[in-house]
Motif scaffolding. Sequence first.
Motif, short mmCIF file in Angstrom:
data_model
loop_
_atom_site.label_atom_id
_atom_site.label_comp_id
_atom_site.label_asym_id
_atom_site.label_seq_id
_atom_site.Cartn_x
_atom_site.Cartn_y
_atom_site.Cartn_z
N VAL A 229 42.58 48.99 43.57
CA VAL A 229 43.14 48.39 44.78
C VAL A 229 42.00 48.08 45.73
O VAL A 229 41.35 48.98 46.26
CB VAL A 229 44.16 49.31 45.46
N ALA A 230 41.73 46.80 45.92
CA ALA A 230 40.75 46.35 46.90
C ALA A 230 41.49 45.96 48.18
O ALA A 230 42.72 45.86 48.20
CB ALA A 230 39.95 45.18 46.34
N TRP A 256 43.78 46.17 36.00
CA TRP A 256 44.50 45.31 36.96
C TRP A 256 43.82 45.39 38.32
O TRP A 256 43.42 46.47 38.78
CB TRP A 256 45.94 45.80 37.08
N LEU A 257 43.69 44.26 39.00
CA LEU A 257 43.12 44.22 40.35
C LEU A 257 44.18 43.77 41.34
O LEU A 257 44.65 42.62 41.31
CB LEU A 257 41.92 43.27 40.41
N HIS A 258 44.58 44.70 42.21
CA HIS A 258 45.51 44.40 43.29
C HIS A 258 44.75 44.37 44.60
O HIS A 258 43.88 45.19 44.84
CB HIS A 258 46.61 45.47 43.36
N VAL A 259 45.09 43.41 45.45
CA VAL A 259 44.47 43.32 46.77
C VAL A 259 45.51 43.56 47.85
O VAL A 259 46.54 42.86 47.91
CB VAL A 259 43.81 41.93 46.99
N ARG A 282 40.92 35.35 41.65
CA ARG A 282 40.73 36.08 40.40
C ARG A 282 41.56 37.36 40.32
O ARG A 282 41.60 37.99 39.27
CB ARG A 282 39.25 36.42 40.22
N VAL A 283 42.22 37.74 41.40
CA VAL A 283 42.95 39.01 41.40
C VAL A 283 44.30 38.84 40.73
O VAL A 283 44.78 37.72 40.51
CB VAL A 283 43.11 39.56 42.83
N ASP A 284 44.95 39.95 40.41
CA ASP A 284 46.23 39.92 39.69
C ASP A 284 47.45 39.94 40.60
O ASP A 284 48.51 39.43 40.23
CB ASP A 284 46.30 41.11 38.72
N SER A 285 47.32 40.55 41.77
CA SER A 285 48.45 40.63 42.69
C SER A 285 47.95 40.88 44.10
O SER A 285 46.83 41.38 44.30
CB SER A 285 49.41 41.76 42.27
N VAL A 286 48.79 40.52 45.07
CA VAL A 286 48.45 40.76 46.48
C VAL A 286 49.69 41.20 47.24
O VAL A 286 50.81 40.86 46.87
CB VAL A 286 47.86 39.50 47.17
N SER A 287 49.46 41.94 48.31
CA SER A 287 50.49 42.17 49.32
C SER A 287 50.10 41.38 50.56
O SER A 287 48.91 41.26 50.86
CB SER A 287 50.62 43.67 49.65
N TRP A 288 51.12 40.88 51.27
CA TRP A 288 50.84 39.95 52.38
C TRP A 288 51.96 40.08 53.39
O TRP A 288 53.11 39.77 53.10
CB TRP A 288 50.76 38.53 51.83
#
Length: 475
Positions: A229-230, A256-259, A282-288
């Motif tokens: 998680v970045a 997996w890379l989640h931002v 390039r990431v796999d998922s984000v929260s916004w």
Amino acid sequence: MTMEFKEKDLDLQNIITDEVNKYLKRDLSTLPASRVASPELINKYEKMEVPEDGRDIYEILNELDSEILEYIHRGNHPRSFSFIPGPGSRLSWLGDILTTANNIHASNFKNANLPISIERNLINYFAGKLGWPIKPAGGVFVSGGSAANLTALVTARDEKIELKDLHKATVYISDQVHHSVTKAFHIAGFLKKNIRRVPVDEDFKMRVDELDKIITQDKKDGYTPVLVVATAGTTNTGAVDDLNKIADICESHDTWLHVDGAYGLSHLLSTKGRELFPGIERVDSVSWDAHKLLFQTYSCAMVIVKEKQHMLNSFSEEAEYLTDVQSDDDVIDPEMIGMELTRPARALKLWITLQVLGESQYRARIDYGQELAELTESVVSEMEHWHITSKASLSILSFKYVHPSLTAAQNNKVLSNAAQRMASSGYAVTYTTELNKEKVIRMCTINPETTKDDIIGTLNRLNEFVIDEVEIVRS
């Protein structure tokens, strides 16, 4: 035969109109930014009984206006600078009124085909801002960053490891990650001992060299690295992790890379836009979160994934009683890609705001927030004994007071007391946070109604409180 209910006897049309007009005419800058109720008032409402026959509505409205809604923290106040305030647009408020009045159940396409079409349209719009193809990307509106992070973490978990092997799963965060992420790990079943905290550098960004070392060692020890998680815009400093380098590491380890971009990703709509987040595509998922810098009322947030099918794998279930309302194969209902079945049409108010204001107004508002943060940094830099801890980034900065004749502990106490006095005064809210084990003031300047005079007035008062507290400590 129908029953007559008390509600029908009330002049609700005029009451609602009067209440709405009253709130529309308010000048928030003249109200306290924060106010705490007395123990007596708290006790009154905690012990209030439900009446058998009901009370007069005007008596209730008076309690709401003079007590219940008076003693709150006003996140939309122009001098509310803590907690990443939520300066909700009145257009969003209008959307709330309309969707609530229609009591929309936005779980599936046939219940609310146009509201859900709008939701799908906005998910596609924001996926495009991330640099993702509209298909196969997808997502869903949720209550907030906590739900968004949890939804993404469950999706990543199910894609990367079998549940029977979850005890071997390791996950990776920095010490600047939002606490909702660690809560989501717990709910999703990740073991606390398998959560790896990666140190940050002097700019409070995750150290990618350490991340690679820790993942490599975990694999040697028989663990399965599942998720990194970045953060794109940390709560404390607005720092953005090096997404390109982290993506390199995740790709090399099949992780997996989640931002967590709950706050920061809205800067994709600013003048600088994508250049603030190199590698975000390039990431796999984000929260916004839309209820932060997209100027929506609570609650309105999104989770977006590069491959919608992964969400479908985690959340799609068959329910016999829904057979008649399930959509055709070419439309995936929101309830099939998220946790909620009962859900409001959260996207509608954001759509109203975007349609009325347009991208140019959003860009101007977000740019203005960064300008205010840079102004704050400039003013603080000229104040005696004040030091910038983290420079203005994504409209956030942190700074501290260090009097040379006081110890570190005394300076921390001075700053904390001054921040409390500021909030108690009602003029502004400028609470402290902690960086490198020191108390710092953190300001987030995203409210488009905040003026430069608000910034200077707040800093001058904060300095006065600090000077007074220094004298108290030294006496």
